[in-house]
Design an enzyme around this catalytic site. Structure first.
Site, PDB file in Angstrom:
ATOM      1  N   PRO A 181       0.839  -1.211   0.000  1.00 26.90           N
ATOM      2  CA  PRO A 181       0.000   0.000   0.000  1.00 26.90           C
ATOM      3  C   PRO A 181       0.868   1.253   0.000  1.00 26.90           C
ATOM      4  CG  PRO A 181       0.046  -0.970   2.193  1.00 26.90           C
ATOM      5  CD  PRO A 181       0.778  -1.912   1.305  1.00 26.90           C
TER       6      PRO A 181
ATOM      7  N   ASP B 278       5.800   3.512   1.633  1.00 24.78           N
ATOM      8  CA  ASP B 278       4.933   2.470   2.170  1.00 24.78           C
ATOM      9  C   ASP B 278       4.121   3.100   3.298  1.00 24.78           C
ATOM     10  OD1 ASP B 278       3.765   0.314   3.463  1.00 24.78           O
ATOM     11  OD2 ASP B 278       5.530  -0.974   3.287  1.00 24.78           O
ATOM     12  N   HIS B 279       2.806   3.202   3.088  1.00 26.97           N
ATOM     13  CA  HIS B 279       1.963   3.912   4.041  1.00 26.97           C
ATOM     14  C   HIS B 279       1.801   3.161   5.360  1.00 26.97           C
ATOM     15  CE1 HIS B 279      -0.305   7.426   4.799  1.00 26.97           C
ATOM     16  NE2 HIS B 279      -0.712   7.630   3.562  1.00 26.97           N
ATOM     17  N   ARG B 280       2.225   1.906   5.401  1.00 28.08           N
ATOM     18  CA  ARG B 280       2.183   1.170   6.659  1.00 28.08           C
ATOM     19  C   ARG B 280       3.340   1.571   7.573  1.00 28.08           C
ATOM     20  NH1 ARG B 280       2.642  -4.715   4.243  1.00 28.08           N
ATOM     21  NH2 ARG B 280       4.340  -3.553   3.233  1.00 28.08           N
ATOM     22  N   VAL B 281       4.416   2.066   6.963  1.00 27.29           N
ATOM     23  CA  VAL B 281       5.639   2.363   7.703  1.00 27.29           C
ATOM     24  C   VAL B 281       5.708   3.829   8.127  1.00 27.29           C
ATOM     25  CG1 VAL B 281       8.172   2.357   7.589  1.00 27.29           C
ATOM     26  CG2 VAL B 281       6.857   0.492   6.556  1.00 27.29           C
TER      27      VAL B 281
END
Length: 431
Positions: free
Chosen positions: A227, A401-404
Site C-alpha cells: 500500500p 509504504d503507508h504502513r511504515v
C-alpha cells in the site's frame, strides 16, 4: 602401472543472499586444462548479478558439469578436477560455509587484480556450452577469415537440428553463440508467426524470466501489493546546477555530479526523517528503523535495471559519494557487481530523468519503505523574486509504504530535499 590422480568434485558454492541456484553463462576452462587455486573457471548468473566462480584447488580438469544456459542448484557438481600429489596444498583450501566452495572474492585476494588485468589479454577456454577458445566476435555469414567461435557441443546440437550457426546472433560474452541461441532458433522454426506479423522474419522472441529479469519481476510483484502513496513537487534546480559547476571548477578531479549532490541531500533528509529509512517486519508486527543509510540508486545496464547500494552513505562525504556512485555504475554496466552489492539497501534514489521523463510513480524496492524519484531538468517559466524568469525546473517525487510512515513524514522529507535543491547552501547547516 600408472594410476589416475584422485578426482575432486567442486560444487556450485553458496553465493549468499538466500540464492538457491545460478545459470551457467560461460566456461573459462575446458577438459584437460590445468587450473590453479582461486583461478576463475566459470561465469554464472544469479538473480542478483553475473558472478565469477574460482576453484578452491589445483589440478587437471576432468569434467565440466552443465552447459551454458543450464541452471544448477547450489551444491550441485560444477567441475571435476584430477588432483595430483604435486597439486595438493600443504594447508586446506579456503572454504565457505563449510561446503568446500570458495565464493567470489573470498579466496586469495592478491589474484583478483591480476585476473582483471589479464582478462582482456587471455583467451577464454573452449567450454561445453558458451564461452570460446579464443576471443569471440560476431561474424558476418560467409566470412571464412573470421569464423564464429562456439563450443563443439553447440555446433553438434545445431547441426542435428538443421540450424545454421552463422546466421545466429550470439547472446554469450563477446557475442558467442550459446545453446540457448540454438534452442530459440529451433523454437522459431517450429512456431512461425502469422504472415505479416512483426519485423524482418515476423517471428517472436521469448526471453526467459530468470536471473536479473526474474529477480526484478518478483520484486515488482511484491511492490505492487504494497500500500504505497506518492507525493511530488516542482522545484527550481537552478541553484543546484550552479553549485555543481562551482564544485567541478574547484575540484575537477573529484567528479561531483548531480547524482552525488542529490545523494548527499537524501542522506541529510533521512537523518531528519528516519521514518523513511525503515522497513516493515510483518512477521513480528514491527517497524524497523535503521541507524545507518545504505543508499540504493537505479542504474540502467544492458542486462536491465540494477540497483547497486552505497554502503554507509551517511558516513560519506559528497566526494566520497560521487566516487562510490561512479565505481558501482561502472561495475554494474560491465556485469561485474557481486551479489552483495545489490542487496541490503535501506532507501533508493531513482533518477528517471535520464530517460527524458518529467515524473513517475515508481514501484518501491522491497523491503525498503521509500524511494525518491527525480525527473528531467528543463527550462520553464518560473516566478523568481517576484519576477517571471526562465529557470531550470525539476519534478521530485517521494513514494512510500503507508504502513511504515505517514504523509506528514513523507511530505517533510520531500520538502527538505526540495529546499536544498533550490538553496544548496542549506547543506552547510546539515554538516
Amino acid at each position: 602401472m600408472t594410476t589416475s590422480p584422485p578426482a575432486r568434485v567442486f560444487t556450485l558454492p553458496d553465493l549468499g543472499e538466500g540464492l538457491t541456484g545460478a545459470e551457467v553463462v560461460a566456461w573459462r576452462v575446458a577438459v584437460g586444462d590445468r587450473v590453479a587455486i582461486d583461478q576463475v573457471v566459470v561465469d554464472v548468473e544469479t538473480a542478483k548479478a553475473t558472478v565469477e566462480v574460482p576453484v578452491p584447488f589445483a589440478g587437471t580438469v576432468l569434467e565440466l558439469h552443465g552447459d551454458a544456459g543450464e541452471v544448477l542448484d547450489v551444491g550441485a557438481p560444477l567441475l571435476t578436477v584430477g588432483v595430483a600429489a604435486a597439486d595438493r596444498p600443504a594447508v586446506p583450501a579456503p572454504r565457505a560455509n563449510g561446503s568446500g566452495s570458495v565464493l567470489v572474492g573470498y579466496g586469495t585476494e592478491h589474484l583478483t587484480a591480476r585476473r582483471r588485468r589479464d582478462r582482456g589479454a587471455a583467451a577464454p577456454a573452449t567450454p561445453n556450452g558458451c564461452a570460446a577458445s579464443a576471443p569471440a566476435r560476431q561474424t558476418p555469414p560467409g566470412d571464412p577469415a573470421a569464423p564464429l567461435v562456439i563450443s563443439p557441443l553447440v555446433r553438434r546440437f545445431a547441426r542435428e537440428h538443421g540450424v545454421d550457426v552463422a546466421l545466429l546472433t550470439g547472446s554469450g560474452p563477446h557475442g558467442v553463440v550459446c545453446r540457448r541461441d540454438v534452442e530459440e532458433a529451433i523454437s522459431r522454426a517450429a512456431h512461425p508467426a502469422p504472415s505479416g506479423a512483426g519485423e524482418r522474419s515476423g517471428g517472436t522472441e521469448r526471453v526467459p524470466l530468470r536471473g536479473v529479469l526474474g529477480s526484478a519481476a518478483e520484486k515488482f510483484a511484491v511492490s505492487g501489493r504494497t500500500p504505497t502513496a506518492t507525493a511530488w513537487v516542482d522545484v527550481d534546480a537552478t541553484g543546484l546546477l550552479e553549485a555543481r559547476e562551482v564544485l567541478r571548477a574547484a575540484r575537477p578531479a573529484r567528479g561531483i555530479g548531480l547524482l552525488a549532490l542529490l545523494a548527499r541531500i537524501c542522506v541529510t533528509g533521512l537523518g531528519e526523517f528516519p521514518e523513511l529509512n525503515a522497513t516493515l517486519d510483518a512477521g513480528r508486527g514491527e517497524i524497523v528503523r535503521f541507524r545507518e543509510v545504505h543508499l540504493g540508486f537505479a542504474a540502467q545496464t544492458d542486462r536491465g535495471l540494477l540497483v547497486p547500494v552505497v554502503r554507509g552513505a551517511h558516513a560519506r562525504s559528497t566526494a566520497g559519494l560521487a566516487a562510490d556512485l561512479s565505481r558501482l555504475t561502472a561495475l554494474a554496466r560491465a556485469g561485474e557487481l557481486r551479489p552483495g552489492a545489490l542487496t541490503g539497501g535501506t532507501f533508493t534514489l531513482n533518477n528517471y530523468g535520464v530517460f527524458g521523463v518529467d515524473g513517475s510513480t515508481p514501484l518501491l524496492n522491497p523491503p525498503e519503505a521509500a524511494m525518491l524519484g527525480v525527473g528531467r531538468i528543463v527550462d520553464k517559466p518560473w516566478v523568481c523574486g517576484g519576477q517571471l524568469a526562465v529557470r531550470k525546473v525539476v519534478q521530485l517525487s517521494i513514494t512510500f509504504d503507508h504502513r511504515v510512515c505517514d504523509g506528514r513524514s513523507a511530505a517533510g522529507f520531500l520538502r527538505h530535499v526540495a529546499d536544498r535543491v533550490e538553496r544548496p547552501t542549506l547543506l552547510l547547516a546539515d554538516l
